[in-house]
Enzyme design. Sequence first.
Site, PDB file in Angstrom:
ATOM      1  N   ALA A  65      -8.448  -4.850   1.175  1.00 16.77           N
ATOM      2  CA  ALA A  65      -8.102  -6.098   1.838  1.00 16.77           C
ATOM      3  C   ALA A  65      -8.591  -6.018   3.279  1.00 16.77           C
ATOM      4  CB  ALA A  65      -6.599  -6.300   1.797  1.00 16.77           C
ATOM      5  N   GLY A 111      -7.333  -2.730  -1.927  1.00  9.85           N
ATOM      6  CA  GLY A 111      -7.538  -3.902  -2.764  1.00  9.85           C
ATOM      7  C   GLY A 111      -8.777  -3.790  -3.642  1.00  9.85           C
ATOM      8  N   GLU A 114      -7.659  -1.919  -6.532  1.00 11.28           N
ATOM      9  CA  GLU A 114      -6.736  -2.778  -7.296  1.00 11.28           C
ATOM     10  C   GLU A 114      -7.522  -3.770  -8.148  1.00 11.28           C
ATOM     11  OE1 GLU A 114      -4.446  -3.659  -3.639  1.00 11.28           O
ATOM     12  OE2 GLU A 114      -2.674  -3.118  -4.813  1.00 11.28           O
ATOM     13  N   GLU A 136      -3.306   2.611   1.431  1.00 14.29           N
ATOM     14  CA  GLU A 136      -2.397   1.706   2.147  1.00 14.29           C
ATOM     15  C   GLU A 136      -1.281   2.416   2.910  1.00 14.29           C
ATOM     16  OE1 GLU A 136      -3.743   1.128  -0.751  1.00 14.29           O
ATOM     17  OE2 GLU A 136      -4.104  -0.994  -1.090  1.00 14.29           O
TER      18      GLU A 136
HETATM   19  N1  3HC Z   1     -10.611  -4.269   6.605  1.00 11.62           N
HETATM   20  C1  3HC Z   1     -11.246  -4.672   7.712  1.00 11.62           C
HETATM   21  N2  3HC Z   1     -12.312  -4.043   8.213  1.00 11.62           N
HETATM   22  C2  3HC Z   1     -12.744  -2.950   7.568  1.00 11.62           C
HETATM   23  C3  3HC Z   1     -12.127  -2.465   6.410  1.00 11.62           C
HETATM   24  C4  3HC Z   1     -11.010  -3.171   5.926  1.00 11.62           C
HETATM   25  N3  3HC Z   1     -10.372  -2.799   4.817  1.00 11.62           N
HETATM   26  N4  3HC Z   1     -12.787  -1.362   6.002  1.00 11.62           N
HETATM   27  C5  3HC Z   1     -13.791  -1.175   6.860  1.00 11.62           C
HETATM   28  N5  3HC Z   1     -13.776  -2.136   7.799  1.00 11.62           N
HETATM   29  C6  3HC Z   1     -14.714  -2.344   8.897  1.00 11.62           C
HETATM   30  C7  3HC Z   1     -14.536  -1.356  10.013  1.00 11.62           C
HETATM   31  O1  3HC Z   1     -13.509  -1.782  10.891  1.00 11.62           O
HETATM   32  C8  3HC Z   1     -15.895  -1.410  10.647  1.00 11.62           C
HETATM   33  O2  3HC Z   1     -15.943  -2.613  11.389  1.00 11.62           O
HETATM   34  P1  3HC Z   1     -16.911  -2.808  12.649  1.00 11.62           P
HETATM   35  O3  3HC Z   1     -18.282  -2.473  12.174  1.00 11.62           O
HETATM   36  O4  3HC Z   1     -16.716  -4.227  13.028  1.00 11.62           O
HETATM   37  O5  3HC Z   1     -16.372  -1.856  13.656  1.00 11.62           O
HETATM   38  C9  3HC Z   1     -16.825  -1.570   9.457  1.00 11.62           C
HETATM   39  O6  3HC Z   1     -16.017  -2.107   8.421  1.00 11.62           O
HETATM   40  C10 3HC Z   1     -17.462  -0.299   8.970  1.00 11.62           C
HETATM   41  O7  3HC Z   1     -16.451   0.663   8.737  1.00 11.62           O
HETATM   42  P2  3HC Z   1     -16.621   2.180   9.121  1.00 11.62           P
HETATM   43  O8  3HC Z   1     -17.282   2.292  10.445  1.00 11.62           O
HETATM   44  O9  3HC Z   1     -15.291   2.806   8.952  1.00 11.62           O
HETATM   45  O10 3HC Z   1     -17.660   2.655   7.983  1.00 11.62           O
HETATM   46  P3  3HC Z   1     -17.684   3.999   7.171  1.00 11.62           P
HETATM   47  O11 3HC Z   1     -18.857   3.892   6.296  1.00 11.62           O
HETATM   48  O12 3HC Z   1     -17.554   5.165   8.088  1.00 11.62           O
HETATM   49  O13 3HC Z   1     -16.355   3.981   6.279  1.00 11.62           O
HETATM   50  C11 3HC Z   1     -14.746   3.055   4.754  1.00 11.62           C
HETATM   51  C12 3HC Z   1     -16.178   2.982   5.323  1.00 11.62           C
HETATM   52  C13 3HC Z   1     -14.564   4.367   3.998  1.00 11.62           C
HETATM   53  C14 3HC Z   1     -14.569   1.885   3.823  1.00 11.62           C
HETATM   54  C15 3HC Z   1     -13.729   3.018   5.903  1.00 11.62           C
HETATM   55  O14 3HC Z   1     -14.035   1.934   6.730  1.00 11.62           O
HETATM   56  C16 3HC Z   1     -12.299   2.851   5.488  1.00 11.62           C
HETATM   57  O15 3HC Z   1     -11.649   3.803   5.155  1.00 11.62           O
HETATM   58  N6  3HC Z   1     -11.783   1.603   5.515  1.00 11.62           N
HETATM   59  C17 3HC Z   1     -10.410   1.285   5.298  1.00 11.62           C
HETATM   60  C18 3HC Z   1     -10.006   1.377   3.868  1.00 11.62           C
HETATM   61  C19 3HC Z   1      -8.590   0.942   3.688  1.00 11.62           C
HETATM   62  O16 3HC Z   1      -7.669   1.365   4.363  1.00 11.62           O
HETATM   63  N7  3HC Z   1      -8.379   0.038   2.705  1.00 11.62           N
HETATM   64  C20 3HC Z   1      -7.091  -0.449   2.390  1.00 11.62           C
HETATM   65  C21 3HC Z   1      -6.893  -1.747   3.062  1.00 11.62           C
HETATM   66  S1  3HC Z   1      -5.270  -2.370   2.855  1.00 11.62           S
HETATM   67  C22 3HC Z   1      -5.274  -3.134   1.343  1.00 11.62           C
HETATM   68  O17 3HC Z   1      -6.248  -3.110   0.648  1.00 11.62           O
HETATM   69  C23 3HC Z   1      -4.008  -3.854   1.012  1.00 11.62           C
HETATM   70  C24 3HC Z   1      -3.958  -4.292  -0.425  1.00 11.62           C
HETATM   71  O18 3HC Z   1      -3.246  -3.365  -1.167  1.00 11.62           O
HETATM   72  C25 3HC Z   1      -3.274  -5.628  -0.551  1.00 11.62           C
END
Ligand code: 3HC
Length: 708
Positions: A65, A111, A114, A136
Amino acid sequence: MPMLQTTVENGIAVVTIDLPGEPVNKLSTAAGPEFTETLGRLRDDPAVRAVVLISGKPENFIAGADIEEFTRLRTAAEAEALSKHGQDMMNSVAAFPKPIVAAIHGACLGGGLELALACHYRVASDHPKTQLGLPEIQLGILPGAGGCQRLPRLVGARAALDMILAGKTERAAKAYRIGIVDELVPQAILRRVALEAADRVARERPRRRPRGGLTGALLDRNPLGRRLVYRGARAAVLKKTGGHYPAPLAALEVVREGLERGLEAGLALERRRFGELAVTDVSRQLVQIFFATTALKKDDGVPAGTAEPRAVERVGVIGSGFMGSGIAGTAVSQAEVEVRLKDADLERVGRGLAAAAGILDGRLKRRRITKYEHARLTALLSGSADFRGFATSDLVIEAVFEDLAVKRQVVAEVEGLGEASPIFATNTSTIPIGRIAEGARHPERILGMHFFSPVDRMPLLEVIPTAATSPETIATAVKFGRRMGKTVIVVADRPGFWVNRILSPYMNEAGLLLSEGVPIDAIDRTMTRFGFPVGPIALLDEVGLDVAAKAGGVMYEAFGERLRPAPTLAAVLADGRQGRKNGRGFYRYEKGKKTGVDPAVYRLLGVSPGTAVSPHTIEQRLVYLMLNEAAMAVGERVVRTPRDGDIGAIFGIGFPPFRGGPLRMIDALGAAKVVEILRSLENAFGSRFAPARSLAEMAERGGRFYER
Ligand code: 3HC
């Protein structure tokens, strides 16, 4: 521009997910209508028998998400609605009348997983970049789009809780083994295999692979067994979080509800708890930390456009002790560069190489790398007792004995290798980098890279330029540190840099409390209750009393009375106690395991342990000194931004993440309040508590470290 592109091949619709203008795919509420519209069209199209979902990004399936969206949530009801929206979307995928196959390459997180779980079949590439997980919890929330329901149904309560409660991410091979993924294939044939799978599943329902064996049957598939699983998971969560993080317990409750009372009940509780968690302070802080670390990934440590980092393919490491071998092993395993290790004689080099290779062995054992990768990476390690092979290094990192003359000698030797001498990084924690660089022919190529011990596990790196260091050198060190898997902050060449600077008064105060007769375990327990992973006295044992004493002496020399080391440390050290490394410290050790406080220490110090000082006072004395030192160091520009300071404290010393770091903590309390408490501590305990000038000024102006 649309996010989804559909083509149809032999009755199979391939839907390519590619969020325009973004490096990763994210699921946002805005994308909902397009998903619904696409699915509706494919459902009604008689020419379509099955669907394949694949990503258009080179190295990302879906990152989850959109976390940005969470920051705009104001109420639990809004957050619950967001979760409901996600659940509805996943339900419509799960209930789709034609099979949907997820073709997964790259990160498939939150997500994103999911969505894959809601699909009817999953094919994943066996590429190292293909990582599946529900992270999460690390954001202080729980999987809120059905993940707490579908993962346990697919892999059983045990394996699902293992992933969900730790927010763990697994490589595709492991995901295949535990049954998340149905087929594992090389990336080159992912699309083709997914198309074939879609065709097959459209004709015959796939049979689930059996999983879990006998234990699985006993534990996961009957209510009594599951009760044992829940109980064990709960105890593990409480032990790990100390009750500071509400999300894991909520996730456990939600998984249980779903397994015991059915999908509907599970989903209802899942979205309610998601809603509550998303607006907690804990989650807000953890989300901030995600954005801060992400921003640091792009920060080269120099103003944009001033320098390009040099390519680093060959690294020389001088000094094959604990730090040197740790640096060598981590450079090989994470950055995958050639590493040449040097020490005074071959015997030491051999020991260092073995220790460095041990890091690779550990990764193989935990199945983080394959046997093939292990062999390939081990071959990148070599060593010698002279500088052979060093002249072609791009970067040399020294980790020799902490002595100015010895370090300068090493600089001279490396510069003697020729005009094109490499960038030279010193891994000192106590000697000013500027002093080491004095007299060098190329001071612009010299800086500090301060790693923390053990190098392969500690996530932080401090990069320390001097006034003479060139932007290219800084950018190269920062980039290479990142390749080593570290979060990198660039800090000023001031004694203790950032991490040891703010740690120093805290450690001293712990020593003073001890000399007042406060029991060792009372001090440590108070700080672990505050949220540190270990207390200050246990930390002294881990760091090594000799190392701590040396660092303490340097800080005292630089900053005077305020950072005078407590006499306790010297007294205990004089008894030959160096901490864990020689099995004798403030604690006792048996076969490397800590077995409890050593009461002999009290006799050594001439105190009888009593608890006259309340936990509240212990906490205030320790924490406020650290906050004050942090504010003072920010005033001296030791860190470039409060963000770097907070991330450094969290990743360098385990400052409780849910508090956001020392500077965010000051903001949350208000500078005026912090100054007021420091003044009362100053009256009671002495001038070391005098508020930093920059903090007092901030209090007067009503200022903050971060904008609101
Ligand atoms: N939401 C918003 N922005 C995100 C994102 C996310 N889930 N995942 C990555 N991004 C953004 C980063 O902020 C960054 O933005 P920017 O270029 O504007 O600064 C860009 O994407 C690139 O990310 P990284 O620099 O971190 O790229 P990497 O290749 O090093 O890593 C990744 C990629 C492994 C996907 C890492 O970004 C990551 O771990 N992301 C978060 C994953 C996460 O926590 N997902 C769960 C979200 S909560 C959810 O899904 C709730 C659901 O259950 C309802």
